[in-house]
Write a protein that holds these residues in place. Structure first.
Motif, PDB file in Angstrom:
ATOM      1  N   PRO A  61      -5.981  14.032  -1.480  1.00 32.12           N
ATOM      2  CA  PRO A  61      -5.023  13.889  -0.382  1.00 32.12           C
ATOM      3  C   PRO A  61      -5.077  15.050   0.604  1.00 32.12           C
ATOM      4  O   PRO A  61      -5.076  14.844   1.812  1.00 32.12           O
ATOM      5  N   MET A  76       0.838  -1.188   0.000  1.00 30.91           N
ATOM      6  CA  MET A  76       0.000   0.000   0.000  1.00 30.91           C
ATOM      7  C   MET A  76       0.872   1.236   0.000  1.00 30.91           C
ATOM      8  O   MET A  76       1.878   1.291   0.687  1.00 30.91           O
ATOM      9  N   ALA A  77       0.517   2.201  -0.772  1.00 31.15           N
ATOM     10  CA  ALA A  77       1.365   3.391  -0.834  1.00 31.15           C
ATOM     11  C   ALA A  77       0.575   4.638  -0.558  1.00 31.15           C
ATOM     12  O   ALA A  77       0.118   5.310  -1.469  1.00 31.15           O
ATOM     13  N   LEU A  78       0.340   4.934   0.698  1.00 30.50           N
ATOM     14  CA  LEU A  78      -0.166   6.263   1.000  1.00 30.50           C
ATOM     15  C   LEU A  78       1.029   7.174   0.807  1.00 30.50           C
ATOM     16  O   LEU A  78       2.164   6.804   1.113  1.00 30.50           O
ATOM     17  N   SER A  79       0.776   8.364   0.302  1.00 27.94           N
ATOM     18  CA  SER A  79       1.889   9.214  -0.126  1.00 27.94           C
ATOM     19  C   SER A  79       2.945   9.348   0.968  1.00 27.94           C
ATOM     20  O   SER A  79       2.664   9.692   2.096  1.00 27.94           O
ATOM     21  N   GLY A  80       4.176   9.044   0.632  1.00 28.99           N
ATOM     22  CA  GLY A  80       5.249   9.211   1.590  1.00 28.99           C
ATOM     23  C   GLY A  80       5.653  10.681   1.623  1.00 28.99           C
ATOM     24  O   GLY A  80       5.658  11.349   0.594  1.00 28.99           O
ATOM     25  N   MET A  81       5.934  11.164   2.807  1.00 24.86           N
ATOM     26  CA  MET A  81       6.347  12.562   2.882  1.00 24.86           C
ATOM     27  C   MET A  81       7.710  12.587   3.548  1.00 24.86           C
ATOM     28  O   MET A  81       7.835  12.297   4.732  1.00 24.86           O
TER      29      MET A  81
END
Lengths: 166, 1023
Positions: free
Chosen positions: B85, B1-6
Motif C-alpha cells: 500500500p 472493492m475495499a481499497l484501504s479507507g483512510m
C-alpha cells in the motif's frame, strides 16, 4: 497520445486530474477553468467534441462525456481516434460503476485514490493500456486483495494509537 | 472493492466540501498543509501508514489547485517502502507531483530498477507505471534495456508485458536516441502474433511509434497488421471480454489501421487484396443504430477505415463509396457522426477527383452551418471554405454572408475573413466581389480587418469599369441610418474618388455627396476624419465651376480642424485649405489616384505564409492554382499606368496604403502620369514642399517624419518606413538569394518514385513538378505536372528529355510560360526497347524574374517499372529453371556486403520491385524464389526467375541466380537486384507521421495559437 484526463463536476470542481505531460499547477488550473467554461455552455444533445487548440495548443483534440453531475474529459493529439477516445471514457466509467456499484459523485470524491489506481490500469503514460473493463476489474481486485492482506498484517503490529488514527 | 479507507483523509475531504466559499477552502487547506508540514518535520514519529495518508492529502490539495512545494521527499521515499500500500501511494503520487527533471527522482532510480528486475509482479507494474508516466532521460538510460527484456520475456504475465510495451514506447518517444531499437523489426513481428489482446493492443501502439519514425525497417510487420485486422474485423476471433458493445476491440482495430497509415503503400498484391476486402467489409457493414456506445465504437472503426482508404489512394470507385458514406453521415441525427463526417469530408478534399462528388452534398453542408452545436458549425465552415471554387463561390459566399448576421460572435471574425478570401479568390466578376465586401463590412464591420477594405479599394482603383458601380454602391450604403465606421471610411473614400463619375445622376451632385458624407461626420472617430477631409478636398476639386456655398462649407471644416489636437488631421486640413485656394492647380494635385501596382492580396499572401507545411500543398491551394478566377487574374496582371509590369514593385504595401499616390517605377521619375498625378510640374521650391507634404499627409498611417521629404525621395518613401517583411514579400525569391534551392531531397524523391507511380519529383520555392505514371507491358505514360507556385509567371520554361538508348521517349509540348498559380500537364510517352538499367534524365529550366534555374532530374522510368508480377506453380517453375541451363541465360553470383535483412523483409523488398516471391518452391527455408515477367519491344513478355540463397550465419552475403530467355535481360536484372540488395535506396524518411509530400495524405494542418491582434497571426490560426 492522451495529454490529459480530467473529471470535474457541473460546478467546475476538479474531481480527478491527470496530465501526461507535466504542467505547472497554475497552468493546470487555468486549463480546467477554461475547459469548464466551455463545457457548461454546451447544450445537451450536441456532439461530444470541443475545440481545444486554443486551450492546449496546436494539435489538440478534446472529447467529453457528461454523466449526471460529472464531466469526464480526455484531451489528446491527432494520433488518436476521437470516437475511440470517447469509448475509452465509457470504459472508464463502466469500470467505476462496477467498482462502486452505481457510481455517483460522492464515491469519486471520497475514493479519488482508487480512481487513480483504476485510471492507471486503463491509461498508461498517455497510451491506451487496457480496454476491457473486465480485465481492469481483475487487476483492481488483485490490488485490493494485496492491500487488505498487508493491512491485516499491519493491524497486528500497529500500536493501538496508530490504529485509532485511521 | 475495499481499497484501504483512510478516515483522516475522508474527514479532510468532507471539511473541504463543506467550505462555503473559496476563502474558507483556502483556510482549511492552509491549516492542513501546516499540519502535514509539521508532521513531516518530526518524521521519526511517522508510521508508513500516516505518511501514506498525508501524501494522499497532498495529492488532493494539489488537485484542488494549490501548489504543494514540500513533502516531495516523503512521497518519493514511500517508493522504497516494503509493503504494497505504501509503495503504491509513493509511486502514484510521485508520478503526479514531480516532473521528469526533478532531482528527487534520481534518488528513486535504484529502487525503481530493483522493482523492475525483481520477481514481484505487482511491484514491476508499479515501477513500470511510474517510468511510463514520467519517463525522463535518466530513466531511459538506465532502464530501457530492462524494460525491453520484460516485454519479450516469456515468463512474464501479460499484465506486466503490456505495461512494458507502453513503457518502452514512452521512453522511445521522449528519447529516441537513448532507446536502442535496432533489430526490433523481428521482435515486433513476433509480438504481433501475440494472442493476448491486452499485450497486442500495447504492442500495436509501440509499433505505431516505431513505424512513424522509420517505416522502412518494419515492412515485415505490415502483413501481420493486415492479419490482425482480418482476425478482428472478419473472423471476430477474440475473447468475449474484448468485445465492446458487440464490436471486436475497436481500439485495436483503430490502432492497427493507424499503423498501416504509416507505410507509404501496400505493394504486395495479396496483402493489398486482403486489406481491401476487410476495409470494404467495414465500410459496408456499419450502420447507425440506437445504442450510442455501439454507434461510437463502430464508427470509430469506420472513420479509421476511411482514413486508411484515403491514404492508400484506392480506386475511384471505392473513394466515391467513401464520399457517399460521408454524405450519409453528415445528415444523420447522431451529432458525433455529423461532426466527424464533416471533418473527414474536409480531409477527403485532398484526394483528387472526388471534389465533384463532394459538391453534391453542398446543400447539406450549408444546413450544418446552422447546427445547434458550435463544434459542428466550425467543421461545416472549414469544409465549405475548402470546397469552394469558381463554380460554387457565389453560392457559398452568399450563404456565409447570410449566416454572418446570426453567427456566434466567436465565429464572426473567422467567417468574415474566410468569406473575404473566397470572394477575392474565386469571384466570377468584380462587381460581385465589391458587393460581397461591402455587405461584409455592413454586417460585421467589427470583424473586418483593415486589410479587407484596403483590398477592395485597390480593386476599384485598378478597374475603371468598376468605379462608377462602386460609387453608386457606396452612396447607397452611406444613406443607411446606422452604419459601421469602416463602411464610412470605404464609402467616403470611394465617393471622394469616383463620385464625380456619376455627377449627372440625380442625387450625385457634389453638394449632395458632401452632405451625405458629412452627415456621418459626427459619429466617426479621429482615425476616419483624415479620410473624410480628403474626400471633401476631392469633392471640392471636382466641383467645376466652383460652388461658393459648398466651398465655404468645406473651408469652414478645414478651418475648424486646423487647430485640431491630432497632428494628422491638423496637417491635412491646413494643407487642403491652402491647396484649395490655389484654384486650377488643385485639379492636378488632387487628381484621381493612379493604379496600384500589381500585388498579391495581403490576405492571401498571409494565408499562404501561414501554411506551415510548404511541401504539402493544401487542396485549396492546389485547386486555386488550377482554376484561379479569370476575372481577378486579368486585373492583377494589368500593368499599372500602362507601363510594363515590373517584377519588383518597390517597398509599397497594400497593408498600409489605400490612398497612396506614389508609383515606385523608377522610370517614371519626373513624368506626368497618364491619369493625372503630377509630381514636379511646379518648379518653385516652396510648392514642392507642399507637394511633398501632400504626399505625406495622404498616407493614412504614415509617420509624420515622411512628410518633409523632397518629391524625388517621396516617390520611394512617402509611405514612411514600410516594414521589412512587407518589402521582402514583394521581392522575388530568386533575386534575394541568388539561387533557388530545392525543397526536399531530390534523390529521396526519385527513389520513392521508383517504388510508386505518383508523387513529387522536384520542388523549389517557385515550382513543383509532380509525376503520375501508368505502366502497361513495355509502354508507359507519365504525366508531368508543372505547377507554378508564384503569382508571377515563370518564363523560358524548357524541358528536355535525355533518354538512354533503350528507351524511346516523347514529351508533348511544354509551354514556354506557366501562368501564375497555374498547373501545366505534360504527358510523356515511354517505350522500352530492350533491357537496361540506364536512367532517363529530364533537363528542366525556367526563368523567374532575372534568375535562371536549371535542374537535371532522373526520371523514374526504371527497370522494375517494366516488370509485371507473376506467380508460378512448381509445375511451371522447375521445367523452366532446368531448361535455362548455365550462362549466359542463367547467371550466378555470390554477392557480399549485402545490407543484412531478415528473410521476410527481403521478400517484401522483392515484392515491392514487382518480383513475386513464391513461397514453398524452395524446400530450404533460408532461400527465396521469385518470378516476374519483363516487357520490352525486343524481348516481348519474358519470364524471369530468381533464386536467392542466404546464409543464416552471415546475412551480409548471399548467392543469387537469375535466369531468363535473354542474356542481356539476365545480366541487367541480376545487376539491378544486386544494386537493390547492396545499397537499398532509402525512400524518404518520414520524420513525423504521414505528413511527407507524396502521396497526399490527408492531414489537417494544426493551427498555431492565435497570438495577437495581428491579422497574419489570426489567419495562421484559421487556416
Amino acid at each position: 497520445m492522451i495529454k490529459a484526463v480530467m473529471v470535474m463536476n457541473t460546478q467546475g470542481k476538479p474531481r480527478l486530474t491527470k496530465f501526461y505531460e507535466f504542467l505547472p499547477v497554475e497552468k493546470q488550473q487555468g486549463i480546467i477553468r477554461t475547459v469548464f467554461g466551455v463545457l457548461c455552455s454546451r447544450a445537451e444533445n450536441v456532439s461530444n467534441f470541443m475545440e481545444a487548440d486554443s486551450i492546449f495548443g496546436p494539435d489538440s483534440r478534446l472529447v467529453y462525456k457528461h454523466y449526471a453531475t460529472l464531466y469526464f474529459v480526455f484531451v489528446f493529439d491527432s494520433s488518436e481516434n476521437e470516437l475511440a477516445m470517447l469509448d475509452l471514457i465509457q470504459v472508464f466509467v463502466e469500470t467505476l460503476d462496477k467498482c462502486f456499484r452505481n457510481v455517483c459523485e460522492l464515491d469519486i470524491v471520497f475514493n479519488y485514490s482508487k480512481l487513480h489506481t483504476i485510471l492507471d490500469e486503463i491509461i498508461f503514460g498517455g497510451q491506451v493500456l487496457e480496454t476491457s473493463s473486465a480485465e481492469v476489474m481483475k487487476v483492481v481486485e488483485e490490488i485490493s486483495r494485496q492491500e487488505s492482506a498487508s493491512n491485516s498484517i499491519g493491524l497486528v503490529t500497529k500500536t493501538v494509537s496508530g490504529w485509532r488514527n485511521r | 472493492m475495499a481499497l484501504s479507507g483512510m478516515r483522516g483523509l475522508s474527514v479532510f475531504i468532507s471539511d473541504v466540501r463543506n467550505c462555503q466559499n473559496k476563502e474558507q477552502e483556502r483556510l482549511r487547506v492552509d491549516k492542513e498543509l501546516g499540519n502535514v508540514r509539521t508532521r513531516f518535520k518530526n518524521e521519526k514519529g511517522l508510521s508508513p501508514y500516516e505518511k501514506k495518508k498525508y501524501v494522499w492529502k497532498m495529492l488532493y490539495i494539489y488537485m484542488l489547485g494549490y501548489d504543494v512545494d514540500f513533502g516531495h521527499m516523503e512521497a518519493v521515499s514511500l517508493i522504497s517502502a516494503p509493503k504494497y500500500p505504501e509503495k503504491q501511494v509513493g509511486y502514484i503520487v510521485t508520478a503526479c507531483l514531480l516532473n521528469e527533471n526533478h532531482d528527487f527522482l534520481r534518488l528513486a532510480i535504484n529502487t525503481v530498477r530493483n522493482d523492475i528486475i525483481g520477481r514481484n509482479e505487482t511491484f514491476q507494474c508499479l515501477a513500470l507505471t511510474l517510468v511510463g508516466n514520467i519517463g525522463g532521460r535518466e530513466f531511459a538510460e538506465s532502464l530501457a534495456a530492462d524494460v525491453q527484456k520484460l516485454l519479450i520475456s516469456s515468463s512474464c504475465r501479460p499484465l506486466v508485458r503490456k505495461k512494458a510495451a507502453l513503457c518502452l514506447l514512452r521512453l522511445y518517444r521522449k528519447n529516441p536516441d537513448v532507446v536502442n531499437v535496432d533489430g526490433w523489426a523481428d521482435r515486433m513481428a513476433q509480438l504481433l502474433d501475440e494472442r493476448d489482446l491486452g499485450v497486442l493492443t500495447s504492442s500495436m501502439s509501440l509499433l505505431v511509434a516505431l513505424v512513424s519514425n522509420n517505416h522502412e525497417a518494419y515492412w515485415s510487420c505490415l502483413p501481420k497488421c493486415v492479419k490482425t485486422l482480418e482476425r478482428l474485423a472478419r473472423n471476430q476471433d477474440i475473447p468475449q471480454e474484448y468485445t465492446y458493445y458487440g464490436i471486436p476491440s475497436p481500439w485495436l482495430q483503430v490502432k492497427t489501421m493507424r499503423a498501416l497509415q504509416y507505410f507509404p503503400t501496400v505493394e504486395d498484391p495479396n496483402t493489398r487484396r486482403s486489406l481491401f476486402e476487410v476495409l470494404q467489409r467495414i465500410l459496408m457493414g456499419t450502420d447507425v443504430v440506437k445504442n450510442v456506445n455501439k454507434n461510437n465504437a463502430s464508427h470509430a472503426v469506420l472513420f479509421e477505415a476511411l482514413a486508411l482508404v484515403m491514404h492508400l489512394d484506392a480506386e475511384k470507385e471505392m473513394m466515391s463509396q467513401c464520399v457517399a458514406l460521408l454524405g450519409k453521415f453528415i445528415a444523420v441525427r447522431e451529432p458525433n457522426i455529423r461532426y466527424l463526417g464533416l471533418e473527414n469530408m474536409t480531409r477527403m478534399l485532398m484526394v483528387t477527383d472526388v471534389q465533384d462528388i463532394i459538391k453534391r452534398h453542398q446543400a447539406q453542408i450549408i444546413t450544418s452551418l446552422k447546427d445547434p452545436d458550435i463544434s459542428i458549425r466550425r467543421r461545416a465552415l472549414d469544409l465549405l471554405y475548402g470546397m469552394c471554387d469558381v463554380s460554387n463561390a457565389k453560392d457559398i459566399v452568399e450563404e456565409l454572408l447570410q449566416y454572418l448576421s446570426s453567427a456566434d460572435f466567436a465565429m464572426r471574425e473567422e467567417l468574415s475573413l474566410k468569406a473575404a478570401i473566397l470572394a477575392e479568390k474565386f469571384a466570377p466578376d468584380l462587381s460581385w466581389y465589391v458587393d460581397v465586401i461591402l455587405q461584409l463590412i455592413d454586417k460585421a464591420g467589427d470583424f473586418v480587418s483593415d486589410d479587407i477594405w484596403f483590398r477592395v479599394v485597390q480593386f476599384v482603383t485598378n478597374n475603371e469599369d468598376l468605379q462608377s458601380y462602386a460609387a453608386a454602391k457606396a452612396r447607397e450604403y452611406l444613406t443607411k441610418p446606422a452604419i459601421h465606421e469602416t463602411m464610412v471610411k470605404v464609402s467616403a473614400y470611394i465617393l471622394g474618388e469616383y463620385g464625380h463619375l456619376l455627377a449627372r445622376r440625380p442625387g450625385y451632385s457634389p453638394k449632395e455627396l458632401f452632405t451625405i458624407i458629412h452627415e456621418k461626420h459626427p459619429t466617426v472617430s479621429t482615425s476616419t476624419i483624415p479620410i473624410l477631409l480628403s474626400s471633401y478636398a476631392k469633392i471640392l476639386m471636382h466641383t467645376q465651376p466652383p460652388e461658393p456655398e459648398l466651398q465655404n462649407q468645406i473651408w469652414t471644416i478645414f478651418n475648424k480642424y486646423e487647430s485640431c489636437i491630432d497632428v494628422e488631421i491638423q496637417q491635412r486640413s491646413a494643407e487642403y485649405f491652402a491647396l484649395s485656394r490655389k484654384g486650377a492647380s488643385l485639379m492636378d494635385i488632387l487628381a484621381e489616384m493612379p493604379k496600384f501596382p500589381e500585388r498579391q492580396s495581403a490576405l492571401i499572401r498571409k494565408a499562404e505564409d501561414a501554411e506551415v507545411d510548404t511541401a504539402e500543398q493544401s487542396a485549396i491551394k492546389l485547386r486555386a492554382q488550377q482554376q484561379m478566377s479569370t476575372a481577378l487574374v486579368v486585373t492583377d496582371q494589368r500593368p499599372p499606368n500602362g507601363m510594363p509590369a515590373q517584377p519588383s514593385i518597390g517597398p509599397l504595401s497594400l497593408v498600409k496604403v489605400p490612398s497612396e499616390t506614389v508609383d515606385s517605377n523608377p522610370g517614371d521619375q519626373g513624368l506626368t502620369h497618364p491619369n493625372g498625378v503630377v509630381y514636379k510640374e511646379d518648379p518653385q521650391p516652396p510648392s514642392q514642399d507642399i507637394i511633398g507634404d501632400l504626399l505625406g499627409t495622404l498616407s493614412i498611417e504614415g509617420p509624420p517624419g515622411a512628410v518633409a521629404q523632397s518629391p524625388q525621395n517621396a516617390t520611394y518613401e512617402a509611405e514612411g518606413a514600410p516594414s521589412a517583411a512587407d518589402a521582402a514579400a514583394l521581392v522575388p525569391v530568386g533575386e534575394e538569394s541568388g539561387s533557388v534551392q530545392p525543397i526536399g531531397n531530390i534523390n529521396e524523391r526519385f527513389y520513392a518514385l521508383c517504388l510508386k507511380d505518383s508523387g513529387v519529383l522536384y520542388e523549389d520555392p517557385n515550382i513543383q513538378i509532380g509525376i503520375k505514371a501508368e505502366w502497361r507491358a513495355h509502354q508507359g505514360r507519365l504525366v508531368l505536372f508543372l505547377g507554378n507556385k508564384n503569382t508571377a509567371s515563370l518564363g523560358s520554361v524548357q524541358a528536355l528529355i535525355l533518354p538512354p538508348t533503350h528507351l524511346k521517349m516523347e514529351l508533348s509540348l511544354v509551354p514556354e510560360t506557366i501562368p501564375p498559380r497555374a498547373q501545366v500537364q505534360c504527358p510523356l510517352e515511354v517505350m522500352n526497347l530492350r533491357p537496361s538499367r540506364d536512367v532517363a534524365v529530364l533537363d528542366f529550366s525556367y526563368k523567374f524574374g532575372p534568375t535562371m534555374v536549371n535542374v537535371k532530374l532522373r526520371l523514374p522510368a526504371v527497370l522494375n517499372k517494366f516488370l509485371q508480377p507473376i506467380t508460378v506453380s512448381p509445375e511451371e517453375f522447375f521445367p523452366q529453371w532446368r531448361s535455362l541451363s548455365g550462362p549466359p541465360l542463367k547467371l550466378q553470383e555470390v554477392v557480399r556486403g549485402v545490407r543484412p535483412l531478415p528473410l521476410p523483409e527481403m521478400a517484401n523488398l522483392f515484392n515491392t520491385y514487382r518480383l513475386t516471391v513464391c513461397p514453398g518452391l524452395d524446400p530450404n527455408p533460408n532461400n527465396l524464389v521469385a518470378s516476374t515477367t519483363f516487357y520490352s519491344e525486343t524481348t516481348r513478355a519474358m519470364l524471369c526467375l530468381v533464386r536467392i540463397e542466404t546464409d543464416p550465419a552471415d546475412r551480409t552475403q548471399l548467392r543469387m541466380t537469375v535466369a531468363s530467355g535473354d542474356p542481356t535481360l539476365t545480366f541487367e536484372l541480376k545487376e539491378f537486384i544486386k544494386e537493390q540488395l547492396v545499397s537499398i535506396p532509402t525512400a524518404p524518411q518520414r520524420p513525423q507521421g504521414p505528413a511527407a509530400p507524396p502521396p497526399p495524405v490527408a492531414q489537417i494542418t494544426a493551427p498555431p495559437p492565435a497570438a495577437s491582434q495581428d491579422p497574419g497571426a489570426l489567419l495562421a490560426g484559421l487556416l
